[in-house]
Scaffold this motif. Structure first.
Motif, mmCIF file in Angstrom:
data_model
loop_
_atom_site.group_PDB
_atom_site.id
_atom_site.type_symbol
_atom_site.label_atom_id
_atom_site.label_comp_id
_atom_site.label_asym_id
_atom_site.label_seq_id
_atom_site.Cartn_x
_atom_site.Cartn_y
_atom_site.Cartn_z
ATOM 1 N N LEU A 79 0.838 -1.203 0.000
ATOM 2 C CA LEU A 79 0.000 0.000 0.000
ATOM 3 C C LEU A 79 0.871 1.251 0.000
ATOM 4 N N LEU A 80 1.950 1.203 0.812
ATOM 5 C CA LEU A 80 2.844 2.356 0.897
ATOM 6 C C LEU A 80 3.719 2.459 -0.343
ATOM 7 N N VAL A 81 4.231 1.313 -0.804
ATOM 8 C CA VAL A 81 5.103 1.331 -1.980
ATOM 9 C C VAL A 81 4.354 1.890 -3.179
ATOM 10 N N ASP A 82 3.074 1.512 -3.288
ATOM 11 C CA ASP A 82 2.304 1.923 -4.455
ATOM 12 C C ASP A 82 2.137 3.443 -4.532
ATOM 13 N N LEU A 83 2.202 4.104 -3.368
ATOM 14 C CA LEU A 83 2.117 5.572 -3.366
ATOM 15 C C LEU A 83 3.271 6.187 -4.141
ATOM 16 N N LEU A 84 4.449 5.534 -4.076
ATOM 17 C CA LEU A 84 5.649 6.108 -4.659
ATOM 18 C C LEU A 84 5.865 5.676 -6.100
ATOM 19 N N VAL A 85 5.003 4.730 -6.578
ATOM 20 C CA VAL A 85 5.201 4.235 -7.936
ATOM 21 C C VAL A 85 4.702 5.275 -8.926
ATOM 22 N N LYS A 86 5.591 5.746 -9.793
ATOM 23 C CA LYS A 86 5.192 6.760 -10.775
ATOM 24 C C LYS A 86 4.746 6.105 -12.083
ATOM 25 N N ASP A 87 5.228 4.885 -12.301
ATOM 26 C CA ASP A 87 5.003 4.178 -13.554
ATOM 27 C C ASP A 87 3.509 3.954 -13.791
ATOM 28 N N GLN A 88 3.022 4.309 -14.989
ATOM 29 C CA GLN A 88 1.614 4.127 -15.295
ATOM 30 C C GLN A 88 1.232 2.653 -15.379
ATOM 31 N N ARG A 89 2.192 1.803 -15.677
ATOM 32 C CA ARG A 89 1.858 0.385 -15.842
ATOM 33 C C ARG A 89 1.897 -0.385 -14.527
ATOM 34 N N ARG A 90 2.303 0.278 -13.459
ATOM 35 C CA ARG A 90 2.321 -0.340 -12.124
ATOM 36 C C ARG A 90 3.156 -1.613 -12.097
ATOM 37 N N THR A 91 4.291 -1.595 -12.764
ATOM 38 C CA THR A 91 5.109 -2.800 -12.851
ATOM 39 C C THR A 91 5.630 -3.219 -11.479
ATOM 40 N N VAL A 92 6.063 -2.217 -10.674
ATOM 41 C CA VAL A 92 6.630 -2.554 -9.369
ATOM 42 C C VAL A 92 5.582 -3.204 -8.480
ATOM 43 N N THR A 93 4.381 -2.599 -8.439
ATOM 44 C CA THR A 93 3.314 -3.156 -7.604
ATOM 45 C C THR A 93 2.983 -4.573 -8.044
ATOM 46 N N PHE A 94 2.860 -4.732 -9.365
ATOM 47 C CA PHE A 94 2.529 -6.055 -9.896
ATOM 48 C C PHE A 94 3.596 -7.077 -9.516
ATOM 49 N N ALA A 95 4.862 -6.714 -9.732
ATOM 50 C CA ALA A 95 5.949 -7.661 -9.465
ATOM 51 C C ALA A 95 6.002 -8.010 -7.980
ATOM 52 N N LEU A 96 5.838 -6.991 -7.116
ATOM 53 C CA LEU A 96 5.886 -7.272 -5.678
ATOM 54 C C LEU A 96 4.710 -8.145 -5.233
ATOM 55 N N THR A 97 3.542 -7.917 -5.839
ATOM 56 C CA THR A 97 2.385 -8.752 -5.505
ATOM 57 C C THR A 97 2.669 -10.214 -5.836
ATOM 58 N N GLN A 98 3.201 -10.405 -7.043
ATOM 59 C CA GLN A 98 3.484 -11.784 -7.449
ATOM 60 C C GLN A 98 4.564 -12.398 -6.553
ATOM 61 N N LEU A 99 5.579 -11.585 -6.207
ATOM 62 C CA LEU A 99 6.646 -12.103 -5.334
ATOM 63 C C LEU A 99 6.085 -12.472 -3.962
ATOM 64 N N THR A 100 5.135 -11.652 -3.462
ATOM 65 C CA THR A 100 4.507 -11.961 -2.176
ATOM 66 C C THR A 100 3.837 -13.322 -2.233
ATOM 67 N N LEU A 101 3.096 -13.558 -3.327
ATOM 68 C CA LEU A 101 2.386 -14.830 -3.435
ATOM 69 C C LEU A 101 3.371 -15.990 -3.551
ATOM 70 N N VAL A 102 4.451 -15.758 -4.308
ATOM 71 C CA VAL A 102 5.471 -16.813 -4.414
ATOM 72 C C VAL A 102 6.087 -17.054 -3.036
ATOM 73 N N GLY A 103 6.328 -15.956 -2.291
ATOM 74 C CA GLY A 103 6.864 -16.089 -0.932
ATOM 75 C C GLY A 103 5.944 -16.903 -0.050
ATOM 76 N N CYS A 104 4.618 -16.625 -0.132
ATOM 77 C CA CYS A 104 3.644 -17.401 0.639
ATOM 78 C C CYS A 104 3.736 -18.876 0.272
ATOM 79 N N PHE A 105 3.864 -19.125 -1.025
ATOM 80 C CA PHE A 105 3.949 -20.508 -1.503
ATOM 81 C C PHE A 105 5.142 -21.217 -0.857
ATOM 82 N N ILE A 106 6.289 -20.519 -0.865
ATOM 83 C CA ILE A 106 7.500 -21.137 -0.322
ATOM 84 C C ILE A 106 7.356 -21.363 1.186
#
Lengths: 494, 198
Positions: free
Chosen positions: A27-54
């Motif tokens: 939520l906080l990181v997304d405030l600082l993301v300037k990219d219109q495609r939200r690549t950072v938010t997307f990548a971190l979300t996926q990494l979180t889910l992969v982390g949960c999996f592990i």
């Protein structure tokens, strides 16, 4: 009263804690993301889910662990369902990325964050051992989903769908809560294993229990979307943006299956005769209305919504055939419930693939959700027509795709427990259902395309949809491992 | 009649009167004010039952927050009360019959002898307030649902912002530094036009 406080064991709930923490960080990181495609938010979300999996994989030890004053349970069934859940959500988010980037109202970091919170809600439901946590998990999931459906707020259809979903979802939660309060009144506890113990001890008034059970089953039926509590499904599936429909139509089915198992099997197995009778009615009606109404649809999302109703009805058949004549036979119980679990996992895979295919064909300003949009797909892209063919064959239950083995496992459980008529009804309605799945195949291969534009989906979506369809085919050839895994998980957990 | 019983009947009478006025008052503001009175009296009855935490909670949450919001809405919206009441007497017999049937059916099924939660469990030893014991339970045994509820509130906030926020408003402020650097030719364009004749 503060002296005897013991810090709860946090290890069984490690994936939940990790996900909740990461969602807040995002939520906080997304405030600082300037990219219109939200690549950072997307990548971190996926990494979180992969982390949960592990984390889930590393902490799973096959033991049943209770924590947070017995409100949270971690057993092999929960582990397996959560692993499937992470995989499904990762897949769903990959599919929807291209779709939401093209639609301005939905292209926000909150889409991913709400998806994460919805996942947290489903994890809580899967691991619930207390009626209170079942309810809270369900609300967390539903609230995130209402917001996701309404996110495309300038679309009248989406707003209407969100409103309907919200009102009916609140009604269903009310029914569920009312049932829970009755069961609390009868047994004096809300802990699911505690309820089973109190009933086994005897002296519990059955009238109140069954009265509560009726409301509990009605609330569950709403959430599973089975007839006669299915009214919201077609409208919400149709009205929601396709990316959200994909989300609603896949992962929550795993969680709904889990709370059905927790509340009815873990908690109220002593009342199996009563709830089986209710579920048989729901299952037969769902297969009938789901399959018949799907024939009349011209919109693919609506057709798949009715198909979801009929599939959930079919899944209930497995849960119905666990206890015969009031006697609990461990082998029979295991066989029946693991067939249902296999069914629900297979269904989630097929449903994700089918909606993924709609997303693949959609582009900016074009939804591709009508049956006509699939006309002549073979001429536009033989490869993806082949993939859709496999998904539709699997949904229809044609051998040898995973849908066939899922139906086969459930039918075999139904026949063993002596409900031959029920199996005959199920097969008959599956045959009716085959018509509308095969119609999609006919449109793709034998009709002329109305729209000859090439498919513009990004590469990752193409690869994932193909992989999804190929897994459906592959699991159809080798269903043994998945069946074995489901049986093993339930054997360790029941 | 001892003093607590007298207080109970006194408060109950006010509660019943206030509740009736909520549904009979023609003026929505009066109805909302009577609802506040009803909540307040309800809090009084609860504190009579030694549930002082609930009593304070209902006054703080319902009277302090929810009802004030309600009053705002009622005052902001121009609700035509006569339109809402159209057909009231026409629907009354059927509505009353259905309501009565539902109450009767539930009463039959839920006759109090079936329920097994012992009433005596609710009595606390002297010297421990129930606010303190609710707090202790909430942060020990019930910490998991408590935290989940807080996450649900967070999701509610996120959802509300997503669904209503449409980007920062373009406020009409002047930037002195840009004003200083403006050249005349940026602002004024001289056009050559032929004279129009009518």
């Amino acid at each position: 009263m503060f002296d005897n406080f013991v810090v709860p064991d946090l290890l069984p709930a490690a994936p939940e804690l990790f996900l909740a923490a990461m969602a807040c960080v995002l939520l906080l990181v997304d405030l600082l993301v300037k990219d219109q495609r939200r690549t950072v938010t997307f990548a971190l979300t996926q990494l979180t889910l992969v982390g949960c999996f592990i984390i889930q994989f590393a902490t799973s030890n096959g033991q049943i662990a209770y924590t947070f004053s017995n409100m949270f349970v971690d057993d092999l069934m929960a582990d397996l369902l959560k692993l499937f859940l992470y995989m499904t959500v990762i897949m769903v988010l990959f599919y929807s990325r291209g779709y939401i980037i093209e639609r301005e109202a939905m292209n926000k970091g909150e889409y991913y964050i709400l998806a994460l919170f919805a996942t947290l809600g489903m994890m809580v439901m899967i691991s619930a051992n207390h009626f209170l946590t079942v309810y809270l998990g369900l609300e967390l999931l539903s609230l995130s989903l209402y917001a996701m459906v309404a996110m495309n707020r300038d679309s009248v259809v989406s707003t209407e769908a969100a409103m309907k979903y919200f009102v009916l979802g609140a009604l269903a939660s009310g029914l569920l809560l009312y049932g829970m309060s009755m069961i609390y009144g009868a047994t004096g506890t809300l802990e699911i294993t505690g309820v089973a113990e109190r009933i086994a001890m005897g002296g519990v008034n059955k009238t109140v229990l069954v009265f509560g059970l009726v409301f509990l089953v009605a609330g569950l039926a709403f959430k599973l979307g089975v007839v006669p509590f299915h009214m919201w499904i077609p409208d919400v599936y149709h009205g929601a943006p396709t990316a959200v429909t994909l989300f609603i139509g896949s992962a929550p089915k795993l969680a709904a299956f889990a709370i059905t198992m927790r509340m009815l099997v873990n908690g109220l197995l002593a009342l199996a005769v009563d709830w089986q009778a209710m579920l048989i009615i729901l299952a037969v009606l769902s297969m009938a209305i789901g399959n018949l109404a799907a024939i009349a649809q011209t919109n693919l999302k609506r057709m798949l919504a009715y198909s979801a109703i009929s599939h959930m009805g079919f899944m209930l058949l497995g849960i119905v055939s666990g206890v015969v004549g009031g006697r609990v036979d461990p082998n029979l119980v295991l066989n029946a419930y693991s067939s249902s679990m296999f069914y629900v996992v297979a269904y989630v895979l097929m449903s994700a693939g089918s909606f993924g295919m709609i997303l693949l064909l959609a582009r900016a300003g074009f939804e591709s959700d009508n049956l006509e949009d699939f006309k002549g797909l073979n001429k536009r892209s033989p490869w993806f027509a082949g993939m859709m063919l496999m998904l539709m064959f699997s949904m229809a239950g044609i051998p040898f795709f995973v849908g066939f083995f899922a139906k086969f496992a459930v039918l075999q459980a139904v026949v063993i427990s002596g409900y031959v008529w029920l199996a005959v009804v199920a097969v008959a309605f599956s045959l009716v259902g085959a018509f509308y799945y095969l119609r999609v195949v006919k449109l793709m291969y034998f009709d002329q395309p109305t729209d000859a534009s090439p498919i513009s989906a990004p590469m990752d979506t193409r690869i994932l949809v193909s992989a999804n369809a190929l897994v459906v085919a592959l699991l159809g050839l080798f269903p043994g491992d998945l069946v074995h895994l489901c049986t093993l998980a339930l054997a360790q957990s029941l | 009649m001892d003093f607590p019983t007298f207080v109970f009947f006194f408060l109950s009478a006010i509660l019943i009167f206030a509740s009736l006025r909520v549904i009979t008052a023609r003026n929505p503001v009066h109805a909302a004010l009577h609802l506040i009175l009803a909540f307040f009296t309800c809090g009084g009855i609860w504190s009579l039952l030694q549930a002082e935490f609930l009593a304070i909670a209902i006054i703080l949450v319902y009277v302090g927050a929810v009802m004030v919001l309600f009053l705002f809405v009622v005052m902001m919206l121009d609700i035509n009360i006569d339109r809402i009441r159209q057909g009231f007497w026409q629907y009354l017999p059927l509505g009353a019959l259905l309501g009565f049937l539902m109450v009767a059916e539930m009463g039959l099924v839920l006759g109090s002898k079936y329920f097994q939660v012992p009433a005596a469990d609710a009595v606390l030893p002297a010297g421990i307030s129930n606010t303190k014991s609710i707090g202790a339970l909430m942060f020990s045994d019930y910490v998991y649902p408590f935290e989940l509820a807080s996450i649900i509130l967070l999701v509610g906030m996120i959802a509300a912002i997503v669904l209503t926020y449409r980007g920062a408003k373009q406020s009409k402020y002047t930037s002195p530094s840009r004003q200083v650097f403006v050249k005349a030719k940026d602002r004024v364009r001289v056009l050559q036009m032929p004279v129009e004749k009518d």
